[in-house]
Design a protein around this motif. Structure first.
Motif, PDB file in Angstrom:
ATOM      1  N   ARG A  21      43.368  76.133  58.991  1.00  0.00           N
ATOM      2  CA  ARG A  21      44.258  75.124  59.563  1.00  0.00           C
ATOM      3  C   ARG A  21      43.829  73.700  59.209  1.00  0.00           C
ATOM      4  NH1 ARG A  21      45.788  77.151  65.682  1.00  0.00           N
ATOM      5  NH2 ARG A  21      46.562  79.203  65.089  1.00  0.00           N
ATOM      6  N   PHE A  22      42.576  73.546  58.799  1.00  0.00           N
ATOM      7  CA  PHE A  22      42.036  72.219  58.526  1.00  0.00           C
ATOM      8  C   PHE A  22      41.697  72.012  57.049  1.00  0.00           C
ATOM      9  CE2 PHE A  22      41.086  73.712  62.780  1.00  0.00           C
ATOM     10  CZ  PHE A  22      41.801  72.778  63.514  1.00  0.00           C
ATOM     11  N   GLU A  23      42.180  72.899  56.202  1.00  0.00           N
ATOM     12  CA  GLU A  23      41.988  72.746  54.760  1.00  0.00           C
ATOM     13  C   GLU A  23      43.028  71.785  54.198  1.00  0.00           C
ATOM     14  OE1 GLU A  23      39.452  73.887  52.990  1.00  0.00           O
ATOM     15  OE2 GLU A  23      38.660  74.668  54.875  1.00  0.00           O
ATOM     16  N   LYS A  24      42.698  71.155  53.095  1.00  0.00           N
ATOM     17  CA  LYS A  24      43.605  70.181  52.460  1.00  0.00           C
ATOM     18  C   LYS A  24      44.949  70.807  52.092  1.00  0.00           C
ATOM     19  CE  LYS A  24      41.264  66.321  52.313  1.00  0.00           C
ATOM     20  NZ  LYS A  24      41.685  65.151  53.032  1.00  0.00           N
ATOM     21  N   THR A  25      44.969  72.084  51.782  1.00  0.00           N
ATOM     22  CA  THR A  25      46.239  72.741  51.434  1.00  0.00           C
ATOM     23  C   THR A  25      47.176  72.824  52.627  1.00  0.00           C
ATOM     24  OG1 THR A  25      45.197  74.887  51.843  1.00  0.00           O
ATOM     25  CG2 THR A  25      45.287  74.121  49.543  1.00  0.00           C
ATOM     26  N   HIS A  26      46.610  72.766  53.814  1.00  0.00           N
ATOM     27  CA  HIS A  26      47.431  72.840  55.024  1.00  0.00           C
ATOM     28  C   HIS A  26      47.585  71.473  55.696  1.00  0.00           C
ATOM     29  CE1 HIS A  26      49.288  74.579  58.530  1.00  0.00           C
ATOM     30  NE2 HIS A  26      48.470  73.878  59.268  1.00  0.00           N
ATOM     31  N   SER A  31      40.132  64.141  56.912  1.00  0.00           N
ATOM     32  CA  SER A  31      39.027  63.775  56.021  1.00  0.00           C
ATOM     33  C   SER A  31      37.853  64.744  56.210  1.00  0.00           C
ATOM     34  CB  SER A  31      38.570  62.350  56.311  1.00  0.00           C
ATOM     35  OG  SER A  31      37.908  62.300  57.561  1.00  0.00           O
ATOM     36  N   GLU A  32      36.928  64.713  55.270  1.00  0.00           N
ATOM     37  CA  GLU A  32      35.722  65.540  55.389  1.00  0.00           C
ATOM     38  C   GLU A  32      34.908  65.115  56.612  1.00  0.00           C
ATOM     39  OE1 GLU A  32      34.888  68.335  53.691  1.00  0.00           O
ATOM     40  OE2 GLU A  32      36.884  68.098  52.803  1.00  0.00           O
ATOM     41  N   SER A  36      33.987  67.508  59.802  1.00  0.00           N
ATOM     42  CA  SER A  36      32.606  67.734  60.247  1.00  0.00           C
ATOM     43  C   SER A  36      32.484  67.650  61.773  1.00  0.00           C
ATOM     44  CB  SER A  36      31.654  66.737  59.586  1.00  0.00           C
ATOM     45  OG  SER A  36      31.799  65.449  60.143  1.00  0.00           O
ATOM     46  N   LEU A  37      33.492  67.097  62.426  1.00  0.00           N
ATOM     47  CA  LEU A  37      33.497  66.991  63.887  1.00  0.00           C
ATOM     48  C   LEU A  37      34.163  68.188  64.558  1.00  0.00           C
ATOM     49  CD1 LEU A  37      34.376  63.197  64.133  1.00  0.00           C
ATOM     50  CD2 LEU A  37      32.117  64.271  64.404  1.00  0.00           C
ATOM     51  N   ILE A  38      34.620  69.138  63.769  1.00  0.00           N
ATOM     52  CA  ILE A  38      35.203  70.381  64.284  1.00  0.00           C
ATOM     53  C   ILE A  38      34.130  71.455  64.115  1.00  0.00           C
ATOM     54  CG2 ILE A  38      37.048  72.077  64.043  1.00  0.00           C
ATOM     55  CD1 ILE A  38      38.733  69.792  62.766  1.00  0.00           C
ATOM     56  N   LYS A 114      37.383  64.530  71.588  1.00  0.00           N
ATOM     57  CA  LYS A 114      38.706  64.269  72.165  1.00  0.00           C
ATOM     58  C   LYS A 114      39.605  63.605  71.129  1.00  0.00           C
ATOM     59  CE  LYS A 114      39.474  60.680  74.772  1.00  0.00           C
ATOM     60  NZ  LYS A 114      39.526  59.689  75.869  1.00  0.00           N
ATOM     61  N   GLU A 115      39.059  62.672  70.371  1.00  0.00           N
ATOM     62  CA  GLU A 115      39.859  61.939  69.381  1.00  0.00           C
ATOM     63  C   GLU A 115      40.406  62.855  68.287  1.00  0.00           C
ATOM     64  OE1 GLU A 115      37.486  59.417  71.797  1.00  0.00           O
ATOM     65  OE2 GLU A 115      36.761  61.013  70.483  1.00  0.00           O
ATOM     66  N   ILE A 116      39.572  63.759  67.794  1.00  0.00           N
ATOM     67  CA  ILE A 116      40.024  64.695  66.753  1.00  0.00           C
ATOM     68  C   ILE A 116      41.087  65.625  67.328  1.00  0.00           C
ATOM     69  CG2 ILE A 116      39.321  66.659  65.307  1.00  0.00           C
ATOM     70  CD1 ILE A 116      38.526  63.942  64.144  1.00  0.00           C
ATOM     71  N   PHE A 117      40.855  66.127  68.524  1.00  0.00           N
ATOM     72  CA  PHE A 117      41.854  67.013  69.134  1.00  0.00           C
ATOM     73  C   PHE A 117      43.192  66.303  69.295  1.00  0.00           C
ATOM     74  CE2 PHE A 117      44.001  68.365  73.073  1.00  0.00           C
ATOM     75  CZ  PHE A 117      44.501  69.570  72.589  1.00  0.00           C
ATOM     76  N   ILE A 118      43.170  65.106  69.840  1.00  0.00           N
ATOM     77  CA  ILE A 118      44.425  64.384  70.060  1.00  0.00           C
ATOM     78  C   ILE A 118      45.117  64.076  68.732  1.00  0.00           C
ATOM     79  CG2 ILE A 118      45.418  62.204  70.875  1.00  0.00           C
ATOM     80  CD1 ILE A 118      43.407  62.333  73.218  1.00  0.00           C
TER      81      ILE A 118
END
Length: 161
Positions: A21-26, A31-32, A36-38, A114-118
């Motif tokens: 779900r977090f790959e560039k193709t999707h 960003s990388e 890294s925060l996931i 929280k920021e990445i999730f939102i």
């Protein structure tokens, strides 16, 4: 209660069942650094965390110490609706500055900010397939997302003051 993870149990995003779900193709925008925060955790750590999270999935536990929102539309069918739910999350979680856990089921859990999730909520929460519990690491709030595109937010009572 604080929820802690064993950092030795963090696995690479590429090895995570939902990592695609977090790959560039999707997702072209992520960003990388953001990836890294996931932080997905191992199946064993996920099972341990699920035991803790299950406690907070009990409405009787929440009712005494939390207030709940109505069910909120969490529709991702277009950019306008994605942004609308993003704003709801920003407002509801404004006073909460802690990381969070998302669990899809016993063996699939991640920790992120929280920021990445939102920012990427529609990549974390898929309609028609995902029933997800999201909980802050200090257990100040819990979100229940259901696959029919609704969410319910419970916040610790003292956070509403």
């Amino acid at each position: 209660m604080d929820i802690k993870i064993d950092i030795r149990e963090i696995i690479e995003l590429k090895d995570f069942e939902l990592g695609w779900r977090f790959e560039k193709t999707h997702n072209f925008d992520i960003s990388e650094r953001e990836k890294s925060l996931i932080n997905p955790v191992s199946e064993m750590e996920s099972k341990r965390l699920t035991k803790i999270i299950d406690y907070f999935e009990n409405e009787n536990v929440l009712r005494d110490n939390y207030t709940q929102s109505d069910w909120i539309s969490a529709n991702a069918e277009n950019d306008e609706k994605i942004e609308r739910f993003r704003k709801v999350l920003e407002i509801a979680l404004e006073k909460c500055n802690e990381e969070l856990f998302l669990t899809w089921h016993r063996t699939i859990t991640i920790k992120t900010t929280k920021e990445i999730f939102i920012k990427y909520w529609s990549d974390f929460l898929y309609s028609s397939s995902d029933d997800v519990t999201i909980i802050s690491e200090k257990t100040n709030w819990v979100i229940f997302y259901r696959h029919f595109e609704v969410a319910n937010i419970w916040k610790r009572i003292n956070l509403n003051e």
